[in-house]
Design a protein around this motif. Structure first.
Motif, PDB file in Angstrom:
ATOM      1  N   GLN A  91       0.826  -1.200   0.019  1.00 54.08           N
ATOM      2  CA  GLN A  91      -0.104  -0.042   0.145  1.00 54.08           C
ATOM      3  C   GLN A  91       0.808   1.243   0.089  1.00 54.08           C
ATOM      4  O   GLN A  91       0.233   2.270  -0.072  1.00 54.08           O
ATOM      5  N   ALA A  92       2.132   1.091  -0.144  1.00 51.39           N
ATOM      6  CA  ALA A  92       3.194   2.271   0.072  1.00 51.39           C
ATOM      7  C   ALA A  92       2.992   2.823  -1.390  1.00 51.39           C
ATOM      8  O   ALA A  92       3.744   2.018  -2.266  1.00 51.39           O
ATOM      9  N   VAL A  93       3.371   4.059  -1.508  1.00 50.53           N
ATOM     10  CA  VAL A  93       3.720   4.625  -2.978  1.00 50.53           C
ATOM     11  C   VAL A  93       4.694   5.717  -2.820  1.00 50.53           C
ATOM     12  O   VAL A  93       4.432   6.762  -1.891  1.00 50.53           O
ATOM     13  N   GLY A  94       5.725   5.915  -3.606  1.00 51.74           N
ATOM     14  CA  GLY A  94       6.576   6.835  -3.482  1.00 51.74           C
ATOM     15  C   GLY A  94       6.788   7.440  -4.991  1.00 51.74           C
ATOM     16  O   GLY A  94       6.791   6.698  -5.855  1.00 51.74           O
ATOM     17  N   GLU A  95       6.736   8.728  -5.015  1.00 51.26           N
ATOM     18  CA  GLU A  95       6.653   9.411  -6.301  1.00 51.26           C
ATOM     19  C   GLU A  95       8.053  10.432  -6.463  1.00 51.26           C
ATOM     20  O   GLU A  95       8.165  11.168  -5.423  1.00 51.26           O
ATOM     21  N   LEU A  96       8.497  10.566  -7.573  1.00 55.38           N
ATOM     22  CA  LEU A  96       9.610  11.652  -7.784  1.00 55.38           C
ATOM     23  C   LEU A  96       9.315  12.373  -9.055  1.00 55.38           C
ATOM     24  O   LEU A  96       9.175  11.492 -10.278  1.00 55.38           O
ATOM     25  N   ASP A  97       9.490  13.795  -9.223  1.00 54.98           N
ATOM     26  CA  ASP A  97       9.608  14.373 -10.566  1.00 54.98           C
ATOM     27  C   ASP A  97      10.992  14.863 -10.736  1.00 54.98           C
ATOM     28  O   ASP A  97      11.616  15.145  -9.913  1.00 54.98           O
ATOM     29  N   VAL A  98      11.132  14.612 -11.985  1.00 51.79           N
ATOM     30  CA  VAL A  98      12.533  14.893 -12.424  1.00 51.79           C
ATOM     31  C   VAL A  98      12.550  15.747 -13.787  1.00 51.79           C
ATOM     32  O   VAL A  98      11.701  15.585 -14.667  1.00 51.79           O
ATOM     33  N   ARG A  99      12.994  17.006 -13.612  1.00 54.98           N
ATOM     34  CA  ARG A  99      12.991  17.633 -14.875  1.00 54.98           C
ATOM     35  C   ARG A  99      13.998  17.492 -15.669  1.00 54.98           C
ATOM     36  O   ARG A  99      15.276  17.406 -15.393  1.00 54.98           O
ATOM     37  N   ILE A 100      13.866  17.229 -17.012  1.00 51.77           N
ATOM     38  CA  ILE A 100      14.973  17.066 -18.081  1.00 51.77           C
ATOM     39  C   ILE A 100      14.969  18.266 -18.940  1.00 51.77           C
ATOM     40  O   ILE A 100      14.218  18.875 -19.854  1.00 51.77           O
ATOM     41  N   LEU A 101      16.342  18.915 -18.667  1.00 51.45           N
ATOM     42  CA  LEU A 101      16.584  20.348 -19.398  1.00 51.45           C
ATOM     43  C   LEU A 101      17.275  20.068 -20.747  1.00 51.45           C
ATOM     44  O   LEU A 101      17.673  18.872 -20.974  1.00 51.45           O
ATOM     45  N   ALA A 102      17.217  21.001 -21.474  1.00 52.01           N
ATOM     46  CA  ALA A 102      17.630  21.099 -23.019  1.00 52.01           C
ATOM     47  C   ALA A 102      19.321  20.770 -22.853  1.00 52.01           C
ATOM     48  O   ALA A 102      20.069  21.411 -22.058  1.00 52.01           O
ATOM     49  N   GLU A 103      19.915  20.063 -23.711  1.00 47.39           N
ATOM     50  CA  GLU A 103      21.266  19.792 -23.810  1.00 47.39           C
ATOM     51  C   GLU A 103      22.013  21.018 -24.491  1.00 47.39           C
ATOM     52  O   GLU A 103      21.540  21.155 -25.505  1.00 47.39           O
TER      53      GLU A 103
END
Length: 669
Positions: free
Chosen positions: A249-261
């Motif tokens: 029942q455990a949930v973990g979330e993460l947002d990662v921003r992908i920047l232009a190269e």
């Protein structure tokens, strides 16, 4: 005592000590390992106790005596006058365990017991994802380490098991499979298919189903000592990545921003002109001359700005085999999908138009090309339509952002609902579908309350289904049953764009979110304005908020309103597709763990008026209202009880009913 004769099996050993060990007085006992208040990580726990020579020990765990058969090894040290007992194969309950070691003398007299508390690992209650940084650089070369940790309710490492990982716009690889960072990339030819590409050095990154459809992948990994180490690899283009980890029942979330190269300036292109009576490849008629201009440009402007331009005067950039499409081509349809080094290619300029333009500055960007409105996953105002047009996204380092989009699509939106248990081959309501615009989702509805969506799963093209965009036939690569394992109803919802001659429409969307990390609050506003057929207009607006509470609790609230009529719902459950859908809906969800017997208090209030409609997001049943409060707790470690009170009402032109239900559930392991 230290024995250097090598490993031994179970039994009693008399050894000659090589070092001095403090003696133990007769009638006393010492717990050597594990140390007091420590967490026992292994499943078959071991406890070592030491007493005076010729004395025995009696071990108790939580008041229950442990059998002498669990003594795996006994070492008698005559030099230091001590005896060490090793108990093996012990089972500790989750949470604190009281350990008691009582010395027993040669005449069965009992000495002074030694006590300690050991922590047993429990099931996962909380998951955290730790990364080296919050941003990555696009291009398929940048990677970073991420640690996934599961914690039980006592904030100790949770029991080992499998975790399910769902990654969007980012590739997840177990440690040891990190791609090389020295891969060279110099691609600009992917949008110029008529050029000679031999030796051009395409963009490369490890192959995964995430690149096969919607850049989404799923995998399962096993935890060791409550954690697992993975590598996150950036995709080819700048976007926003998301990582979701589920265990029990455990949930973990993460947002990662992908920047232009940022790369050295690159320009490649061609210009050609033909004279004479040469038939045109696109129009088919004769012309005195024929010309074409195609180029790709990418470079840095004033250090912080990255500009990407692509143009082809002959055809839309995404067109393949004479057919328009959105976003990336399915790798399974490529002529040469194998490079020989576990890599694939991607398009840097994705546009169902002849022009693609994008200007990046940090997390913010402005673009013209294929886009989504950053509104997927919202409970009431979700907008999953994929379009080609203008998009402006402004984001600060804290994750707060404003997104505004505008498009004039030459296609129409459609939504089909297919019941579970149907044949694997299904016919959609329309053909001539814009490839890449489809969203195929499995929705699971509650068997007693079909208006409740219990879960939704987004299917992956070429993995879960195949679609013939010309005929509109969809073939599912796996069987989708009418019911799930709990006998809840399943249905397949397909949304897509299809060709519609003479359609004149305009779509404007707006989405803003403000985050307050210090107090755990985030606020959002959304707006959609869609005009079509020069007469009808459809508007949808909404507000959403989320607040973190103590002990891991959370409260979520959302409200939305709809105005106007919308066409193209195909075989959906709407009673009248041409009617005005003027309505209001709201959803409040409250979850709060409490200290009493690991209890969780949950409440939800949701309602939608009979005129409310949003065909672009999760299914919302009009005319329904539902209020629910429940409390789940543990009667004992192996028992789970739940009390619930539900009041529901459905009121439309065809239905008018209500029901109040009190329920009690008890599950025993």
């Amino acid at each position: 005592a230290r024995d250097r004769s090598g490993p031994r099996g179970a039994g009693t050993y008399e050894i000659a000590a090589t070092e001095k060990i403090a003696p133990v007085a007769p009638g006393a006992a010492l717990i050597i390992s594990p140390t007091a208040n420590s967490t026992v990580m292994t499943s078959g726990s071991q406890i070592q106790a030491r007493v005076a020579i010729d004395w025995k020990v009696l071990l108790e765990i939580n008041g229950k005596q442990v059998s002498e058969k669990n003594i795996g090894e006994t070492r008698v040290d005559h030099s230091n006058r001590i005896t060490t007992y090793s108990f093996a194969g012990l089972s500790l309950a989750p949470g604190p365990n009281e350990i008691r070691v009582t010395p027993v003398g040669p005449k069965n007299e009992r000495g002074t017991p030694a006590e300690a508390t050991l922590m047993g690992r429990g099931p996962a209650r909380r998951i955290e994802i730790l990364t080296e940084r919050k941003e990555m650089i696009s291009g398929g070369k940048d990677s970073m380490l991420a640690t996934i940790r599961a914690w039980d309710q006592w904030d100790n490492p949770a029991l080992d098991g499998l975790v399910a990982i769902e990654a969007t716009n980012v590739l997840v690889m177990p440690l040891g499979g990190v791609p090389r960072r020295d891969q060279q990339s110099a691609s600009a030819y992917s949008n110029l298919p008529s050029l000679d590409r031999r030796g051009s050095g395409f963009e490369r990154q490890p192959m995964t189903t995430a690149e096969q459809s919607d850049r989404k992948s799923q995998l399962g990994l096993a935890l060791k000592d409550g954690e697992v180490l993975v590598s996150l690899v950036a995709p080819g283009t700048a976007t926003s990545g998301h990582l979701k980890v589920v265990m029990l029942q455990a949930v973990g979330e993460l947002d990662v921003r992908i920047l232009a190269e940022a790369r050295p300036t690159l320009l490649v292109g061609l210009a050609e002109m033909s004279f004479g009576n040469v038939p045109g490849l696109e129009s088919g008629d004769d012309a005195k001359y024929r010309s074409r201009l195609a180029f790709f440009f990418r470079g840095t402007i004033r250090e912080k700005n990255i500009l990407t331009l692509s143009y082809d005067s002959l055809r839309p950039l995404n067109r393949a085999a004479g057919q328009d499409r959105l976003f990336q081509l399915d790798p399974l349809e490529r002529a040469y999908p194998v490079f020989g080094d576990s890599s694939t290619r991607f398009e840097s300029a994705q546009s169902n138009s002849r022009l693609y333009a994008r200007l990046d500055r940090g997390r913010s960007y402005a673009m013209f090309g294929d886009f989504d409105a950053d509104m997927t996953g919202l409970p009431l105002v979700g907008y999953s339509r994929k379009l080609t047009g203008v998009k402006l996204h402004v984001e600060d380092p804290g994750g707060s952002f404003i997104t505004v989009t505008g498009a004039r699509p030459g296609t129409a939106f459609a939504r089909d609902v297919i019941p579970g248990g149907s044949l694997s081959l299904a016919q959609l309501s329309y053909g001539d579908i814009l490839a890449g615009s489809e969203n195929v989702t499995i929705e699971v509805r509650d068997r007693r309350n079909p208006e409740i969506i219990l879960s939704s799963e987004l299917l992956i093209r070429s993995v879960d289904y195949n679609l013939d965009p010309i005929t509109g036939r969809i073939f599912f690569l796996r069987f989708i049953s009418t019911f799930d394992f709990s006998l809840n109803l399943t249905q397949i919802v397909v949304t897509y764009e299809h060709r519609a001659s003479g359609l004149n429409s305009m779509v404007l969307t707006g989405r803003t979110m403000k985050k307050f990390p210090g107090i755990g609050l985030q606020l959002g506003l959304s707006f959609i304005n869609q005009s079509q057929d020069r007469s009808s207009a459809y508007r949808l607006g909404g507000f959403d908020a989320q607040q973190r509470l103590p002990r891991g609790g959370v409260i979520k609230a959302a409200a939305a309103w709809s105005r106007g009529a919308i066409a193209g719902l195909a075989n959906s459950s709407s009673t009248n597709q041409n009617a005005e859908h003027d309505g209001f809906a709201y959803d409040i969800d409250y979850t709060q763990p409490v200290p009493f017997r690991e209890g969780v208090l949950h409440g939800r209030l949701t309602a939608a008026s009979s005129g409310f409609l949003n065909p672009f997001g999760t299914t919302v049943t009009p005319g329904s209202r539902r209020a629910e409060v429940s409390f789940g707790f543990k009667l004992r470690p192996s028992s789970l009880a739940k009390l619930s009170l539900v009041n529901e009402r459905n009121e439309t032109e065809r239905v008018n009913n209500s029901r109040t239900t009190f329920s009690a559930a008890w599950s025993e392991s």
